[in-house]
Design a protein around this motif. Structure first.
Motif, PDB file in Angstrom:
ATOM      1  N   GLU A  64       0.834  -1.188   0.000  1.00  0.00           N
ATOM      2  CA  GLU A  64       0.000   0.000   0.000  1.00  0.00           C
ATOM      3  C   GLU A  64       0.873   1.243   0.000  1.00  0.00           C
ATOM      4  O   GLU A  64       1.833   1.337   0.755  1.00  0.00           O
ATOM      5  N   ALA A  65       0.521   2.166  -0.868  1.00  0.00           N
ATOM      6  CA  ALA A  65       1.239   3.439  -0.912  1.00  0.00           C
ATOM      7  C   ALA A  65       0.643   4.347   0.143  1.00  0.00           C
ATOM      8  O   ALA A  65      -0.509   4.748   0.059  1.00  0.00           O
ATOM      9  N   THR A  66       1.429   4.698   1.162  1.00  0.00           N
ATOM     10  CA  THR A  66       0.908   5.536   2.237  1.00  0.00           C
ATOM     11  C   THR A  66       1.143   7.010   1.964  1.00  0.00           C
ATOM     12  O   THR A  66       0.408   7.853   2.452  1.00  0.00           O
ATOM     13  N   GLU A  67       2.164   7.341   1.205  1.00  0.00           N
ATOM     14  CA  GLU A  67       2.433   8.750   0.935  1.00  0.00           C
ATOM     15  C   GLU A  67       1.808   9.152  -0.394  1.00  0.00           C
ATOM     16  O   GLU A  67       1.834   8.404  -1.357  1.00  0.00           O
ATOM     17  N   GLY A  68       1.263  10.363  -0.431  1.00  0.00           N
ATOM     18  CA  GLY A  68       0.745  10.903  -1.676  1.00  0.00           C
ATOM     19  C   GLY A  68      -0.644  10.417  -2.049  1.00  0.00           C
ATOM     20  O   GLY A  68      -1.107  10.708  -3.132  1.00  0.00           O
ATOM     21  N   ASP A  69      -1.281   9.651  -1.179  1.00  0.00           N
ATOM     22  CA  ASP A  69      -2.612   9.167  -1.481  1.00  0.00           C
ATOM     23  C   ASP A  69      -3.607  10.319  -1.314  1.00  0.00           C
ATOM     24  O   ASP A  69      -3.668  10.965  -0.271  1.00  0.00           O
ATOM     25  N   GLU A  70      -4.401  10.582  -2.359  1.00  0.00           N
ATOM     26  CA  GLU A  70      -5.313  11.731  -2.330  1.00  0.00           C
ATOM     27  C   GLU A  70      -6.382  11.597  -1.251  1.00  0.00           C
ATOM     28  O   GLU A  70      -6.726  12.571  -0.601  1.00  0.00           O
ATOM     29  N   GLU A  71      -6.909  10.405  -1.060  1.00  0.00           N
ATOM     30  CA  GLU A  71      -7.949  10.230  -0.053  1.00  0.00           C
ATOM     31  C   GLU A  71      -7.430  10.548   1.338  1.00  0.00           C
ATOM     32  O   GLU A  71      -8.124  11.169   2.135  1.00  0.00           O
ATOM     33  N   ASP A  72      -6.189  10.115   1.645  1.00  0.00           N
ATOM     34  CA  ASP A  72      -5.621  10.412   2.957  1.00  0.00           C
ATOM     35  C   ASP A  72      -5.448  11.907   3.140  1.00  0.00           C
ATOM     36  O   ASP A  72      -5.681  12.435   4.226  1.00  0.00           O
ATOM     37  N   ARG A  73      -5.045  12.602   2.086  1.00  0.00           N
ATOM     38  CA  ARG A  73      -4.872  14.050   2.193  1.00  0.00           C
ATOM     39  C   ARG A  73      -6.202  14.734   2.467  1.00  0.00           C
ATOM     40  O   ARG A  73      -6.294  15.637   3.303  1.00  0.00           O
ATOM     41  N   PHE A  74      -7.257  14.297   1.775  1.00  0.00           N
ATOM     42  CA  PHE A  74      -8.568  14.891   2.006  1.00  0.00           C
ATOM     43  C   PHE A  74      -9.073  14.575   3.411  1.00  0.00           C
ATOM     44  O   PHE A  74      -9.692  15.421   4.058  1.00  0.00           O
ATOM     45  N   ASP A  75      -8.825  13.349   3.881  1.00  0.00           N
ATOM     46  CA  ASP A  75      -9.222  13.004   5.245  1.00  0.00           C
ATOM     47  C   ASP A  75      -8.496  13.874   6.264  1.00  0.00           C
ATOM     48  O   ASP A  75      -9.086  14.355   7.227  1.00  0.00           O
ATOM     49  N   ARG A  76      -7.192  14.089   6.053  1.00  0.00           N
ATOM     50  CA  ARG A  76      -6.428  14.939   6.971  1.00  0.00           C
ATOM     51  C   ARG A  76      -6.931  16.383   6.935  1.00  0.00           C
ATOM     52  O   ARG A  76      -7.045  17.040   7.967  1.00  0.00           O
ATOM     53  N   MET A  77      -7.240  16.858   5.726  1.00  0.00           N
ATOM     54  CA  MET A  77      -7.756  18.224   5.626  1.00  0.00           C
ATOM     55  C   MET A  77      -9.105  18.345   6.325  1.00  0.00           C
ATOM     56  O   MET A  77      -9.376  19.329   7.015  1.00  0.00           O
ATOM     57  N   GLU A  78      -9.958  17.329   6.174  1.00  0.00           N
ATOM     58  CA  GLU A  78     -11.260  17.360   6.814  1.00  0.00           C
ATOM     59  C   GLU A  78     -11.105  17.357   8.336  1.00  0.00           C
ATOM     60  O   GLU A  78     -11.790  18.092   9.047  1.00  0.00           O
ATOM     61  N   ARG A  79     -10.192  16.520   8.866  1.00  0.00           N
ATOM     62  CA  ARG A  79      -9.950  16.504  10.312  1.00  0.00           C
ATOM     63  C   ARG A  79      -9.413  17.846  10.787  1.00  0.00           C
ATOM     64  O   ARG A  79      -9.777  18.326  11.867  1.00  0.00           O
ATOM     65  N   LEU A  80      -8.537  18.471   9.995  1.00  0.00           N
ATOM     66  CA  LEU A  80      -7.987  19.772  10.363  1.00  0.00           C
ATOM     67  C   LEU A  80      -9.086  20.827  10.425  1.00  0.00           C
ATOM     68  O   LEU A  80      -9.131  21.642  11.354  1.00  0.00           O
ATOM     69  N   ILE A  81     -10.002  20.805   9.459  1.00  0.00           N
ATOM     70  CA  ILE A  81     -11.103  21.776   9.447  1.00  0.00           C
ATOM     71  C   ILE A  81     -12.013  21.556  10.655  1.00  0.00           C
ATOM     72  O   ILE A  81     -12.417  22.508  11.315  1.00  0.00           O
ATOM     73  N   LYS A  82     -12.305  20.280  10.977  1.00  0.00           N
ATOM     74  CA  LYS A  82     -13.138  19.996  12.138  1.00  0.00           C
ATOM     75  C   LYS A  82     -12.474  20.471  13.426  1.00  0.00           C
ATOM     76  O   LYS A  82     -13.123  21.042  14.304  1.00  0.00           O
ATOM     77  N   LYS A  83     -11.153  20.241  13.536  1.00  0.00           N
ATOM     78  CA  LYS A  83     -10.427  20.664  14.727  1.00  0.00           C
ATOM     79  C   LYS A  83     -10.432  22.184  14.841  1.00  0.00           C
ATOM     80  O   LYS A  83     -10.619  22.741  15.924  1.00  0.00           O
ATOM     81  N   ALA A  84     -10.254  22.875  13.717  1.00  0.00           N
ATOM     82  CA  ALA A  84     -10.272  24.334  13.734  1.00  0.00           C
ATOM     83  C   ALA A  84     -11.654  24.859  14.110  1.00  0.00           C
ATOM     84  O   ALA A  84     -11.770  25.843  14.849  1.00  0.00           O
ATOM     85  N   MET A  85     -12.692  24.222  13.609  1.00  0.00           N
ATOM     86  CA  MET A  85     -14.047  24.641  13.954  1.00  0.00           C
ATOM     87  C   MET A  85     -14.322  24.421  15.448  1.00  0.00           C
ATOM     88  O   MET A  85     -14.941  25.258  16.097  1.00  0.00           O
ATOM     89  N   ARG A 116     -12.052  24.440  17.841  1.00  0.00           N
ATOM     90  CA  ARG A 116     -11.289  25.467  18.543  1.00  0.00           C
ATOM     91  C   ARG A 116     -11.994  26.804  18.474  1.00  0.00           C
ATOM     92  O   ARG A 116     -12.064  27.547  19.444  1.00  0.00           O
ATOM     93  N   ASN A 117     -12.541  27.114  17.307  1.00  0.00           N
ATOM     94  CA  ASN A 117     -13.230  28.377  17.104  1.00  0.00           C
ATOM     95  C   ASN A 117     -14.478  28.461  17.980  1.00  0.00           C
ATOM     96  O   ASN A 117     -14.760  29.477  18.579  1.00  0.00           O
ATOM     97  N   LEU A 118     -15.242  27.360  18.049  1.00  0.00           N
ATOM     98  CA  LEU A 118     -16.465  27.354  18.850  1.00  0.00           C
ATOM     99  C   LEU A 118     -16.163  27.359  20.347  1.00  0.00           C
ATOM    100  O   LEU A 118     -16.909  27.928  21.132  1.00  0.00           O
ATOM    101  N   SER A 119     -15.071  26.705  20.758  1.00  0.00           N
ATOM    102  CA  SER A 119     -14.761  26.643  22.183  1.00  0.00           C
ATOM    103  C   SER A 119     -14.182  27.946  22.704  1.00  0.00           C
ATOM    104  O   SER A 119     -14.208  28.203  23.898  1.00  0.00           O
TER     105      SER A 119
END
Length: 194
Positions: free
Chosen positions: A136-157, A159-162
């Motif tokens: 399995e290619a772990t680096e450069g996988d587009e789905e993993d990047r989108f998942d990480r971006m989605e988690r980052l947005i949720k974490k930022a939201m 933080r913003n709400l808290s």
């Protein structure tokens, strides 16, 4: 008052206080409605549990009838029935995606069981048991990047709400961007490169 424990002779005294009479009337109506709704909810829960038990017993009874009936079925007829089911043929999961044998294919609408993440890992190439699985290619996988971006947005939201305590939304956004020393695009780019 709602259960009738308040004597009727005391109601005569309440006529001297019309505001108290209105409040008591509203209280009685509210409690009677609440208690009726509570009774309906309890009856509904009891009916649901009884219905589930009834379905289970009906299936057990049906299975018992099938097992008892199997003794009277001739062997030739049973073999014809099994060959009609085609349990030796592979079941097709999707167009061109041949799956396992031993099943009966049942079509259902795609909205019946919604899945956002595909649980089956698909690899191109030979399906021979002697061929090795590709790594399995772990680096450069587009789905993993989108998942990480989605988690980052949720974490930022989160933080913003808290951090809403006592500050305005504009002030928070500006102060959180200023204290971190980086912009949203820099944060997203650093997460994608991870």
């Amino acid at each position: 008052i709602t259960f009738g424990m308040f004597s009727a002779t005391h109601y005569d005294r309440l006529t001297d206080y019309p505001a108290l009479m209105v409040v008591l009337f509203l209280y009685v109506v509210t409690t009677v409605i609440f208690l009726l709704n509570l009774l309906i909810a309890q009856l509904n829960c009891a009916y649901q549990s009884t219905y589930k038990d009834m379905l289970g017993f009906a299936r057990l009874n049906r299975g018992k009838i099938v097992v008892e009936t199997m003794l009277s079925v001739p062997k030739k007829r049973w073999e014809a029935f099994c060959s009609f089911l085609q349990l030796d043929d592979r079941v097709e999961f999707g167009e061109g995606d041949i799956g396992l044998s031993g099943g009966i294919q049942v079509w259902e609408p795609s909205s019946a069981n919604i899945t956002t993440v595909d649980m089956i890992k698909r690899f191109g190439g030979s399906t021979s048991p002697v061929a090795q699985w590709p790594e399995e290619a772990t680096e450069g996988d587009e789905e993993d990047r989108f998942d990480r971006m989605e988690r980052l947005i949720k974490k930022a939201m989160k933080r913003n709400l808290s951090s809403k305590g006592g500050k305005s939304a504009d002030n928070k956004l500006g102060s959180s961007m200023g204290t971190s020393g980086s912009s949203c695009s820099e944060i997203g780019a650093s997460q994608i490169s991870d």
